[in-house]
Motif scaffolding. Structure first.
Motif, mmCIF file in Angstrom:
data_model
loop_
_atom_site.group_PDB
_atom_site.id
_atom_site.type_symbol
_atom_site.label_atom_id
_atom_site.label_comp_id
_atom_site.label_asym_id
_atom_site.label_seq_id
_atom_site.Cartn_x
_atom_site.Cartn_y
_atom_site.Cartn_z
ATOM 1 N N LYS A 103 0.828 -1.209 0.000
ATOM 2 C CA LYS A 103 0.000 0.000 0.000
ATOM 3 C C LYS A 103 0.862 1.259 0.000
ATOM 4 N N SER A 104 1.845 1.278 0.895
ATOM 5 C CA SER A 104 2.690 2.466 0.979
ATOM 6 C C SER A 104 3.478 2.648 -0.310
ATOM 7 N N THR A 105 3.921 1.540 -0.893
ATOM 8 C CA THR A 105 4.670 1.607 -2.155
ATOM 9 C C THR A 105 3.794 2.189 -3.259
ATOM 10 N N GLY A 126 2.292 8.041 9.269
ATOM 11 C CA GLY A 126 2.141 7.895 10.708
ATOM 12 C C GLY A 126 2.807 6.629 11.201
ATOM 13 N N GLU A 127 3.322 5.847 10.276
ATOM 14 C CA GLU A 127 3.884 4.556 10.660
ATOM 15 C C GLU A 127 5.386 4.503 10.496
ATOM 16 N N GLU A 128 5.866 5.230 9.494
ATOM 17 C CA GLU A 128 7.298 5.166 9.221
ATOM 18 C C GLU A 128 7.917 6.539 9.454
ATOM 19 N N LEU A 173 -2.592 9.930 3.751
ATOM 20 C CA LEU A 173 -2.410 9.704 5.181
ATOM 21 C C LEU A 173 -2.219 8.205 5.406
ATOM 22 N N ASP A 174 -1.035 7.837 5.810
ATOM 23 C CA ASP A 174 -0.677 6.418 5.949
ATOM 24 C C ASP A 174 -0.326 6.166 7.408
ATOM 25 N N SER A 175 -1.185 5.665 8.246
ATOM 26 C CA SER A 175 -2.499 5.121 7.986
ATOM 27 C C SER A 175 -3.546 5.786 8.881
HETATM 28 MG MG MG Z 1 2.727 0.774 4.868
#
Ligand code: MG
Ligand code: TYD
Length: 463
Positions: A103-105, A126-128, A173-175
């Protein structure tokens, strides 16, 4: 200080109850009810501001100015196809998928693409950490793209940042599960937080004409985690699917207020990120061993796109009292139904046999039009005779054994023709719109089909 009112919210379905219970009465999930502080904040709704009288809003008719939604095309055809022709300005999308599926990719690639096309693009992770996202961008060769990047989870900080400048065309916005707002007191990740944060962000997107993409996690049974309300809040819900064993990924729209649902885009995960697959049928048919019995090519339909998929069956003598039935990629209840119809209407017996069914390439299909192809694969495996290599099958089988027409026979046949097939078994009801260059055999009953297959097997066996 007076205690803020609290309520008990199921973290699985979002149902609210007045007291705690071990099991949610609404969805039946155990141990999912958590006490949450309610009231106030972004999630509380505008009704809390004391207003004695409502304002009069103008009511209008259905006819009038209705402009076609303004879209931003990403020029990634597979992505534009799923969104219905590009991202609609001011719309909110939710992209769900298993962890690590890409998803992020996908989104950093889309962000970079739009940024290079000159649209203002903001990516909030928000995750990385920023470093991690940069590292990935560098690996994908996108480091030069003018994407504005931040690692942040506070809705207030994000909104303040966005409002300090012109609104972006695309905001990622992740995630959504990592977002939190200090207007509600529940911890991040809870239903109340996710709902309140998503609501605030959706409101920003609508007000400023920004396309917002929210990334959502999925639970082990494949639903987007957190409250269903987020799915209701957004304009489109896309699922990014695939399995670890295969390189390809499918982006599927399950809800789209601005386009067709069930549309799919096919990508392949490579060392250089996700690459579009313009001709997925060729990918799913792959290196087919067409001389082996038990394989039938189904001319299917995913959204508006025809797709050829190989269906493989193995029917083997069973040593068990109750024979095994195992299905991968299709509905097991549907397989039982086809087996029952073959037994009851066509006299083909499977009661002494184990039956295994597999959709090649790890694809999942849920179209009833695959019934005929499944029946063909089953009969072929049972008889040990391979089906003709250049033939496709489609048609829905009813309990009476009748073969019912399916939608868009023409485009299925066209796709098959494009890939070198020249023969098709299809419902009789679909014959009227078949092309002449194709040898199509219309079928009304599953019984006729079984008879035709055995005649063909007989003739090819003699030769
Ligand atoms: Mg991700
Ligand atoms: P990611 O986008 O982080 O997944 P998600 O956001 O859905 O959790 O994808 C991570 C996986 O993708 C990881 O297992 C490695 C793989 N991958 C590649 O194969 N090639 C690449 O170029 C990239 C960036 C990731």
């Amino acid at each position: 200080m007076a205690r803020r009112p609290s309520s008990y919210v199921c973290q699985s379905c979002g149902a609210v109850s007045a007291k705690w219970a071990g099991r949610c009465e609404s969805c039946g999930e155990w141990n999912s009810i958590v006490e949450e502080q309610t009231g106030g904040g972004i999630g509380g709704g505008p009704g809390r501001a004391a207003r004695s009288k409502g304002r009069v809003i103008p009511l209008v008719g259905l006819t009038g100015d209705a402009k076609e939604a303004a879209r931003i095309r990403t020029e990634v055809p597979e992505l534009d196809r799923v969104t219905g022709g590009g991202f609609v300005r001011g719309s909110a999308l939710l992209v769900g998928g298993d962890p690590g599926i890409g998803k992020s990719t996908l989104l950093i690639q889309a962000a970079a693409q739009l940024a290079s096309l000159g649209h203002k693009t903001v990516y909030i992770s928000g995750e990385e950490a920023v470093g991690q996202v940069r590292l990935r961008a560098e690996r994908l060769g996108l480091a030069e793209a003018p994407v504005s990047l931040a690692a942040e989870t506070s809705v207030e900080d994000i909104l303040a940042t966005l409002e300090s400048d012109t609104a972006p065309a695309l905001l990622i916005l992740d995630s959504v599960q990592t977002l939190w707002t200090d207007k509600v007191e529940s911890p991040p990740g809870t239903v109340t937080q996710v709902r309140a944060s998503a609501q605030a962000m959706v409101r920003y997107a609508k007000k400023n004409g920004t396309t917002m993409v929210l990334v959502g996690h999925v639970t082990k049974d494949g639903q987007i985690a957190g409250p269903r309300v987020v799915e209701h809040m957004v304009d489109a819900v896309l699922y990014f699917e695939g399995d670890g064993a295969h390189q390809y990924r499918i982006l599927r729209s399950v809800k789209n207020r601005f386009g067709a649902t069930d549309e799919i885009g096919v990508f392949e995960m490579t060392g250089k990120g996700l690459v579009e697959v313009p001709n997925p049928s060729a990918l799913f048919l792959g290196d087919r061993n067409s001389s082996a019995p038990g394989a039938a090519v189904f001319a299917g339909l995913e959204g508006s796109r025809p797709l050829l998929i190989e269906i493989q069956a193995l029917v083997a003598q069973s040593s068990l009292g109750t024979p095994r039935r195992a299905v991968i990629g299709w509905d097991s209840a549907r397989l039982s139904m086809i087996l029952a119809v073959l037994e009851a209407r066509c006299g083909v017996r499977f009661s002494q046999h184990d039956v295994y069914l597999n959709v090649a390439g790890g694809l999942k299909i849920n179209e009833p039009g695959a019934d005929l192809a499944v029946a063909a694969a089953l009969i072929s495996s049972l008889s040990g005779l391979a089906l003709p290599a250049n033939c496709v099958y489609f048609g829905e089988v009813s309990l009476s054994g009748a073969i019912r027409p399916v939608a868009q026979a023409q485009s299925r046949l066209k796709e098959a023709e494009k890939l070198g097939f020249d023969q098709a078994y299809c419902p009789e009801g679909n014959l009227k719109d078949s092309t002449s260059s194709f040898r199509t055999t219309g079928l009304a009953e599953l019984g006729d089909f079984v008879a035709k297959l055995s005649v063909e097997a007989g003739t090819s066996g003699e030769s």
